[in-house]
Design a protein around this motif. Structure first.
Motif, mmCIF file in Angstrom:
data_model
loop_
_atom_site.group_PDB
_atom_site.id
_atom_site.type_symbol
_atom_site.label_atom_id
_atom_site.label_comp_id
_atom_site.label_asym_id
_atom_site.label_seq_id
_atom_site.Cartn_x
_atom_site.Cartn_y
_atom_site.Cartn_z
ATOM 1 N N LYS A 145 0.727 -1.402 0.066
ATOM 2 C CA LYS A 145 -0.107 -0.073 -0.047
ATOM 3 C C LYS A 145 0.820 1.206 0.076
ATOM 4 C CE LYS A 145 -4.118 -2.206 2.283
ATOM 5 N NZ LYS A 145 -3.512 -3.403 2.134
ATOM 6 N N PHE A 146 1.669 1.393 -0.861
ATOM 7 C CA PHE A 146 2.688 2.537 -1.221
ATOM 8 C C PHE A 146 1.954 3.687 -1.178
ATOM 9 C CE2 PHE A 146 6.692 0.105 -2.871
ATOM 10 C CZ PHE A 146 6.840 -0.462 -1.536
ATOM 11 N N SER A 147 2.111 4.671 -0.375
ATOM 12 C CA SER A 147 1.387 6.155 -0.794
ATOM 13 C C SER A 147 2.200 7.104 -1.336
ATOM 14 C CB SER A 147 0.906 6.610 0.768
ATOM 15 O OG SER A 147 2.515 6.796 1.713
ATOM 16 N N PHE A 148 3.275 6.554 -1.876
ATOM 17 C CA PHE A 148 4.111 7.435 -2.851
ATOM 18 C C PHE A 148 4.524 6.593 -4.175
ATOM 19 C CE2 PHE A 148 6.316 4.638 0.269
ATOM 20 C CZ PHE A 148 7.141 3.777 -0.455
ATOM 21 N N PRO A 149 4.863 7.380 -5.098
ATOM 22 C CA PRO A 149 5.083 6.955 -6.503
ATOM 23 C C PRO A 149 6.452 6.070 -6.232
ATOM 24 C CG PRO A 149 5.934 9.099 -6.419
ATOM 25 C CD PRO A 149 5.180 9.134 -5.111
ATOM 26 N N TYR A 150 6.385 4.778 -7.073
ATOM 27 C CA TYR A 150 7.337 3.909 -7.213
ATOM 28 C C TYR A 150 7.829 3.816 -8.600
ATOM 29 C CZ TYR A 150 9.874 -0.631 -6.168
ATOM 30 O OH TYR A 150 10.904 -1.684 -6.268
ATOM 31 N N LEU A 151 8.667 4.464 -9.004
ATOM 32 C CA LEU A 151 9.113 4.750 -10.740
ATOM 33 C C LEU A 151 9.996 3.721 -11.099
ATOM 34 C CD1 LEU A 151 9.362 8.451 -10.360
ATOM 35 C CD2 LEU A 151 7.447 7.110 -10.371
ATOM 36 N N LEU A 152 9.950 3.294 -12.254
ATOM 37 C CA LEU A 152 10.733 2.502 -13.202
ATOM 38 C C LEU A 152 11.900 3.397 -13.893
ATOM 39 C CD1 LEU A 152 11.215 -0.371 -14.408
ATOM 40 C CD2 LEU A 152 9.748 0.069 -16.103
ATOM 41 N N ASP A 153 13.054 3.003 -13.849
ATOM 42 C CA ASP A 153 14.084 3.794 -14.564
ATOM 43 C C ASP A 153 14.960 2.912 -15.491
ATOM 44 O OD1 ASP A 153 15.922 5.637 -15.150
ATOM 45 O OD2 ASP A 153 17.350 5.339 -13.324
ATOM 46 N N PRO A 154 14.251 2.601 -16.563
ATOM 47 C CA PRO A 154 14.924 1.701 -17.867
ATOM 48 C C PRO A 154 15.978 2.345 -18.239
ATOM 49 C CG PRO A 154 12.825 3.069 -18.593
ATOM 50 C CD PRO A 154 12.895 3.220 -17.148
ATOM 51 N N GLY A 155 16.867 1.432 -18.518
ATOM 52 C CA GLY A 155 18.215 2.120 -18.957
ATOM 53 C C GLY A 155 19.325 2.821 -17.924
ATOM 54 N N HIS A 156 18.718 3.017 -16.722
ATOM 55 C CA HIS A 156 19.387 3.472 -15.470
ATOM 56 C C HIS A 156 19.851 5.121 -15.883
ATOM 57 C CE1 HIS A 156 20.125 -0.729 -14.545
ATOM 58 N NE2 HIS A 156 20.915 -0.804 -15.893
ATOM 59 N N VAL A 157 19.102 5.545 -16.288
ATOM 60 C CA VAL A 157 19.379 7.160 -16.835
ATOM 61 C C VAL A 157 19.219 7.896 -15.857
ATOM 62 C CG1 VAL A 157 18.944 9.159 -18.190
ATOM 63 C CG2 VAL A 157 18.522 6.782 -19.194
ATOM 64 N N VAL A 158 18.307 8.009 -15.067
ATOM 65 C CA VAL A 158 18.087 8.846 -13.673
ATOM 66 C C VAL A 158 19.124 8.163 -12.531
ATOM 67 C CG1 VAL A 158 16.631 9.761 -12.067
ATOM 68 C CG2 VAL A 158 15.906 9.436 -14.527
ATOM 69 N N THR A 159 19.275 6.904 -12.549
ATOM 70 C CA THR A 159 19.888 6.377 -11.379
ATOM 71 C C THR A 159 21.485 6.763 -11.669
ATOM 72 O OG1 THR A 159 18.826 4.452 -11.355
ATOM 73 C CG2 THR A 159 20.957 4.254 -10.549
ATOM 74 N N ALA A 184 25.826 4.720 2.009
ATOM 75 C CA ALA A 184 24.536 4.056 1.914
ATOM 76 C C ALA A 184 24.687 2.498 2.068
ATOM 77 C CB ALA A 184 23.829 4.415 0.481
ATOM 78 N N VAL A 185 24.048 2.007 2.965
ATOM 79 C CA VAL A 185 24.191 0.495 3.120
ATOM 80 C C VAL A 185 22.980 -0.370 2.508
ATOM 81 C CG1 VAL A 185 24.322 -1.352 4.739
ATOM 82 C CG2 VAL A 185 25.097 0.792 5.286
ATOM 83 N N GLY A 186 23.425 -1.373 1.669
ATOM 84 C CA GLY A 186 22.372 -2.046 0.714
ATOM 85 C C GLY A 186 23.016 -2.786 -0.223
ATOM 86 N N CYS A 187 22.190 -3.249 -1.184
ATOM 87 C CA CYS A 187 22.630 -4.190 -2.231
ATOM 88 C C CYS A 187 23.148 -3.402 -3.367
ATOM 89 C CB CYS A 187 21.684 -5.066 -2.647
ATOM 90 S SG CYS A 187 20.897 -6.087 -1.155
ATOM 91 N N THR A 188 24.182 -3.788 -3.964
ATOM 92 C CA THR A 188 24.417 -3.136 -5.406
ATOM 93 C C THR A 188 23.462 -2.961 -6.421
ATOM 94 O OG1 THR A 188 25.658 -5.248 -6.165
ATOM 95 C CG2 THR A 188 27.081 -3.678 -4.888
ATOM 96 N N ILE A 189 23.458 -2.088 -7.153
ATOM 97 C CA ILE A 189 22.461 -2.084 -8.205
ATOM 98 C C ILE A 189 22.800 -2.974 -9.324
ATOM 99 C CG2 ILE A 189 21.828 -0.414 -9.978
ATOM 100 C CD1 ILE A 189 22.156 1.909 -8.037
ATOM 101 N N LYS A 190 21.571 -3.623 -9.728
ATOM 102 C CA LYS A 190 21.834 -4.727 -10.815
ATOM 103 C C LYS A 190 21.692 -4.100 -12.181
ATOM 104 C CE LYS A 190 22.047 -7.582 -7.549
ATOM 105 N NZ LYS A 190 22.132 -6.471 -6.406
ATOM 106 N N TRP A 191 22.931 -3.829 -12.928
ATOM 107 C CA TRP A 191 22.852 -3.102 -13.987
ATOM 108 C C TRP A 191 22.473 -3.941 -15.408
ATOM 109 C CZ3 TRP A 191 23.515 1.997 -12.853
ATOM 110 C CH2 TRP A 191 23.842 2.264 -11.975
ATOM 111 N N LYS A 192 22.078 -3.212 -16.452
ATOM 112 C CA LYS A 192 21.736 -4.095 -17.509
ATOM 113 C C LYS A 192 23.192 -4.393 -18.267
ATOM 114 C CE LYS A 192 18.919 -1.932 -20.248
ATOM 115 N NZ LYS A 192 17.553 -2.619 -20.358
ATOM 116 N N LYS A 193 22.975 -5.722 -18.555
ATOM 117 C CA LYS A 193 24.158 -6.646 -19.096
ATOM 118 C C LYS A 193 24.331 -5.958 -20.587
ATOM 119 C CE LYS A 193 23.467 -10.286 -16.014
ATOM 120 N NZ LYS A 193 23.327 -11.932 -15.945
#
Length: 201
Positions: free
Chosen positions: A113-127, A191-200
């Motif tokens: 029940k996220f009350s905030f946007p959860y956005l997709l970043d295809p191609g990791h451009v914004v990331t 930042a503590v967490g998992c590494t980002i999974k980049w497009k191969k």
């Protein structure tokens, strides 16, 4: 839950590292337009009354990100009405991790029940623009006459397992300081967490 968390820490292959590329504290952030789980496009310009933003790079599968889901929701509940809404962005490539697909994002947002946007970043451009390296990775922005300025980068707090007797809530503290016209005392943490999974490829 602890086993899952430890698995998440194991996924941090090189340990915790500071952000090396992308935005730094004091930089003005370029706006973006990404697809939300409701299939609508979201940008910071949509938030006319915002005083700033809590931009969180997070995901479906990382145990550390999962451990912080409730705290991300709490940040939005506490600060959206005060002008600092959460915008969550999934930086992971579904080709590398199928469970990070848009459909799985939609399912997670509905389940939690996220009350905030959860956005997709295809191609990791914004990331890549932000320089995010982990999930979760937070960028606190403050809206100014120059634009949305980065005021804090790093972790939500210093208590991933919610067992730290000397817990420091970095994001909350920074927003409270900004709200009184001050600059955050702490502007960057690791930042503590998992590494980002980049497009191969």
């Amino acid at each position: 839950m602890k086993q899952l968390f430890l698995m998440g820490l194991m996924l941090i292959s090189l340990g915790v590292s500071a952000q090396s590329e992308g935005y730094k504290v004091g930089d003005v952030v370029k706006d973006f337009a990404l697809k939300n789980v409701d299939n609508k496009t979201v940008s910071m310009a949509d938030y006319k009354d915002a005083k700033g933003f809590i931009v969180v790079f997070t995901c479906n599968t990382c145990p550390v990100a999962q451990a912080y889901q409730a705290r991300v929701a709490e940040l939005n509940s506490s600060f959206a009405a005060k002008g600092y809404p959460v915008i969550a962005i999934n930086p992971n490539d579904a080709g590398a991790v199928p469970a990070e697909s848009f459909e799985k994002m939609q399912a997670l947002a509905a389940e939690k029940k996220f009350s905030f946007p959860y956005l997709l970043d295809p191609g990791h451009v914004v990331t890549k623009q932000f320089g995010a390296t982990r999930t979760p990775h937070v960028f606190l922005l403050n809206k100014t006459n120059k634009g949305n300025v980065v005021e804090y980068i790093g972790a939500i707090d210093n208590d991933p397992e919610e067992a730290n007797a000397t817990k420091i809530e970095y994001v909350k503290n920074a927003i409270n300081e900004l709200s009184t016209g001050k600059k955050p005392t702490v502007t960057a943490t690791k930042a503590v967490g998992c590494t980002i999974k980049w497009k191969k490829g």
